[in-house]
Design an enzyme around this catalytic site. Structure first.
Site, mmCIF file in Angstrom:
data_model
loop_
_atom_site.group_PDB
_atom_site.id
_atom_site.type_symbol
_atom_site.label_atom_id
_atom_site.label_comp_id
_atom_site.label_asym_id
_atom_site.label_seq_id
_atom_site.Cartn_x
_atom_site.Cartn_y
_atom_site.Cartn_z
ATOM 1 N N ARG A 1 0.860 -1.182 0.000
ATOM 2 C CA ARG A 1 0.000 0.000 0.000
ATOM 3 C C ARG A 1 0.898 1.233 0.000
ATOM 4 N NH1 ARG A 1 2.450 1.911 3.757
ATOM 5 N NH2 ARG A 1 0.902 3.556 3.834
ATOM 6 N N GLY A 2 0.272 2.421 -0.096
ATOM 7 C CA GLY A 2 1.055 3.643 -0.248
ATOM 8 C C GLY A 2 1.160 3.941 -1.739
ATOM 9 N N ALA A 3 0.856 5.189 -2.123
ATOM 10 C CA ALA A 3 0.706 5.512 -3.541
ATOM 11 C C ALA A 3 1.921 5.141 -4.417
ATOM 12 C CB ALA A 3 0.356 6.992 -3.681
ATOM 13 N N ARG B 1 -7.562 -0.121 -6.571
ATOM 14 C CA ARG B 1 -7.660 1.027 -5.653
ATOM 15 C C ARG B 1 -7.811 2.300 -6.504
ATOM 16 N NH1 ARG B 1 -4.141 1.268 -0.446
ATOM 17 N NH2 ARG B 1 -6.118 2.141 0.262
ATOM 18 N N GLN C 1 -1.912 2.259 9.896
ATOM 19 C CA GLN C 1 -0.621 2.369 9.207
ATOM 20 C C GLN C 1 0.380 3.135 10.065
ATOM 21 O OE1 GLN C 1 -3.599 3.023 7.844
ATOM 22 N NE2 GLN C 1 -3.688 2.451 5.694
ATOM 23 N N ASP D 1 -1.855 10.816 -1.954
ATOM 24 C CA ASP D 1 -2.264 9.819 -2.953
ATOM 25 C C ASP D 1 -2.572 10.474 -4.289
ATOM 26 O OD1 ASP D 1 -2.803 8.415 -0.284
ATOM 27 O OD2 ASP D 1 -2.816 6.854 -1.827
ATOM 28 N N ASN E 1 -5.278 12.412 0.705
ATOM 29 C CA ASN E 1 -4.396 11.536 1.480
ATOM 30 C C ASN E 1 -5.245 10.755 2.483
ATOM 31 O OD1 ASN E 1 -1.701 10.604 2.092
ATOM 32 N ND2 ASN E 1 -1.822 11.754 3.990
ATOM 33 N N LYS E 2 -4.586 9.913 3.241
ATOM 34 C CA LYS E 2 -5.262 9.022 4.195
ATOM 35 C C LYS E 2 -6.316 9.756 5.019
ATOM 36 C CE LYS E 2 -5.015 5.553 4.592
ATOM 37 N NZ LYS E 2 -6.069 4.742 3.903
HETATM 38 O O1 MRU Z 1 -4.457 3.155 2.315
HETATM 39 P P1 MRU Z 1 -2.989 3.376 2.193
HETATM 40 O O2 MRU Z 1 -2.201 2.797 3.302
HETATM 41 O O3 MRU Z 1 -2.469 2.967 0.829
HETATM 42 O O4 MRU Z 1 -2.821 4.961 2.276
HETATM 43 C C1 MRU Z 1 -1.534 5.502 2.149
HETATM 44 C C2 MRU Z 1 -1.500 6.959 2.320
HETATM 45 O O5 MRU Z 1 -2.506 7.616 2.481
HETATM 46 C C3 MRU Z 1 -0.156 7.619 2.202
HETATM 47 O O6 MRU Z 1 -0.080 8.749 3.012
HETATM 48 C C4 MRU Z 1 0.061 8.039 0.731
HETATM 49 O O7 MRU Z 1 -0.140 6.964 -0.121
HETATM 50 C C5 MRU Z 1 1.404 8.593 0.511
HETATM 51 S S1 MRU Z 1 2.620 7.352 0.581
HETATM 52 C C6 MRU Z 1 4.126 7.952 0.217
#
Ligand code: MRU
Length: 344
Positions: free
Chosen positions: A46-48, A89, A194, A235, A245-246
Site C-alpha cells: 500500500r502507499g501511492a 484502488r 498504518q 495519494d 491523502n489518508k
Molecule cells: O491506504 P494506504 O495505506 O495505501 O494509504 C496511504 C496513504 O494515504 C499515504 O499517506 C500516501 O499513499 C502517501 S505514501 C508515500
C-alpha cells in the site's frame, strides 16, 4: 538502512507483506499479475508510490505469463491485466501513472519479445528511480525543518509506502541525516493503523525518535505545544493544490491551521493529477469490518451501519508547502505547481 518494500527478482515480484507488520517481517513472492492485484486490494502492499511500481511489476508479470505469439494478442492481454490492476484502488493516481507508462512501452515495441524485455526493464527502472526521487525530495524538504523540531506525521508515507526511503518520512530521514536533532509524533491512523503498525515500526527500525499517539490526541498535542511542524504524503494532488491523502489528514491540517503550525505535504510528480477537478476524484470506500473490529477482535455491535472512506481531501488554504523532487511549491499553488512541471 531503510526497508525495501517491493522488488523484481528472477522474473517474480517480491514484497513485504505489510498486513503482518509489525509482528512478522515476511516476504511474499508472486509470479501471476492476479496475485499482485490481490496484494494491492488487500493492503499487502500500500502507499501511492509503492502501488504505482507494483502495478507496473504486475503488468510485467502479465507480459511474461501470456502465451501470445503476436503483438496484438499480447497488447489485448495486457489491456485486460491493466484493467484488473487499475480497479484495485481508485484514489492513488500513481497506480494509473505506473500502468500507463508500461502500456506506452508495450505499444511502442514491435515484437512480442521486444514488449516482454521492454516492460520488464521499464518496471525495474521505475523502482530504482523511485528511491532516487525520494532522496531528492528528502533533500529539498529537509531545508524546511530545524534543529529540535518535533514533527507530526499521519498514516505511513515511509519506505514501506514507496520502493524505499519514503516521501514524508524520506524528508524526516534526510533532515536527521543533515545533522539536525528531530523527534517524530506518529498518529495511530485508524482504522487499519498504518501509523502504529508501519510508521512506528520503520522509524524505530531506523533509530529515529518516535512517539505514538491515538488519532484523538492530535488536538491535545498541538494545543500543548508538543509538536511544531507536520508532514504527510499524498495519494493524489490536483493542479489547484487540493491534496488527497489518508482519511484524517484533513482533520490534522485543520487543527494545524487553528494552532498556526506549518503543514507540509511531500509527494513525487507522479502523484500529481493535472487534469481532474475535485468533484471527479473517487474516494475509495473500504469494508465495514475495518471499523467494526481491531484485527480479529470485534469492537462494535453486529449489523451496525459503517461509513469507511479511505481518503479525504485537504484544501490548498490549509497547506504551507508541497515538497517534490523538483523543488518546493508554495501558495498560490496553481502557479507554483505549474512551475514545478515546467522545470521537469
Ligand atoms: O491506504 P494506504 O495505506 O495505501 O494509504 C496511504 C496513504 O494515504 C499515504 O499517506 C500516501 O499513499 C502517501 S505514501 C508515500
Amino acid at each position: 538502512m531503510s526497508l525495501k518494500t517491493v522488488e523484481w527478482k528472477n522474473n517474480s515480484v517480491i514484497m513485504i507483506d505489510q498486513t503482518k507488520l509489525p509482528n512478522i517481517l515476511e516476504y511474499v513472492t508472486y509470479t501471476d499479475y492476479n496475485q499482485v492485484a490481490n496484494a494491492i486490494r488487500t493492503l499487502v502492499i500500500r502507499g501511492a508510490p509503492a502501488i504505482g511500481v507494483s502495478g507496473a511489476f504486475g503488468l510485467a508479470l502479465a507480459a511474461l505469463q501470456s502465451d501470445a505469439t503476436k503483438k496484438d494478442e499480447l497488447i489485448s492481454y495486457l489491456e485486460n491485466a491493466k484493467k484488473i490492476l487499475f480497479e484495485t484502488r481508485p484514489t492513488a493516481i500513481n497506480l494509473a501513472w505506473g500502468l500507463d507508462k508500461i502500456m506506452e512501452v508495450a505499444n511502442q515495441a514491435t515484437t512480442v519479445q521486444e514488449i516482454r524485455n521492454g516492460v520488464v526493464e521499464t518496471a525495474k527502472k521505475m523502482a530504482e528511480e523511485d528511491i532516487q526521487i525520494n532522496m531528492s525530495m528528502g533533500k529539498n524538504g529537509s531545508e524546511l525543518f530545524d534543529d529540535n523540531d518535533t514533527i507530526m506525521t499521519h498514516c505511513n508515507a515511509g519506505a514501506l509506502a514507496t520502493v524505499g526511503y519514503g516521501t514524508a518520512l524520506g524528508v524526516i530521514r534526510a533532515t536527521k541525516d543533515s545533522g539536525k536533532n528531530i523527534k517524530v509524533i506518529a498518529t495511530e491512523t485508524r482504522p487499519v493503523q498504518q501509523g502504529s503498525r508501519l510508521t512506528a515500526f520503520e522509524l524505530k527500525h531506523d533509530g529515529i525518535d518516535v512517539s505514538l499517539i491515538p488519532d484523538t490526541a492530535v488536538g491535545y498535542t498541538m494545543a500543548n505545544s508538543l509538536v511544531n511542524k507536520i508532514i504527510v504524503g499524498a495519494d493524489r494532488i490536483l493542479r489547484t493544490g487540493h491534496v488527497y491523502n489518508k482519511i484524517g489528514t484533513y482533520q490534522v491540517a485543520t487543527m494545524a491551521k487553528q494552532h498556526s503550525i506549518p503543514f507540509y505535504v511531500a509527494a513525487p510528480l507522479s502523484t500529481f493529477d493535472m487534469k481532474s477537478n475535485p468533484e471527479e476524484v473517487i474516494i475509495e470506500q473500504r469494508k465495514a469490518s475495518e471499523v467494526t473490529g481491531i484485527g480479529d477482535k470485534k469492537t462494535a455491535p453486529d449489523g451496525i451501519n459503517v461509513i469507511n472512506p479511505a481518503f479525504d481531501m485537504t484544501p490548498p488554504k490549509l497547506i504551507s508547502a508541497i515538497i517534490t523532487e523538483n523543488g518546493v511549491a508554495k501558495p498560490p499553488f496553481q502557479q507554483s505547481i505549474k512551475e514545478l512541471f515546467a522545470a521537469n
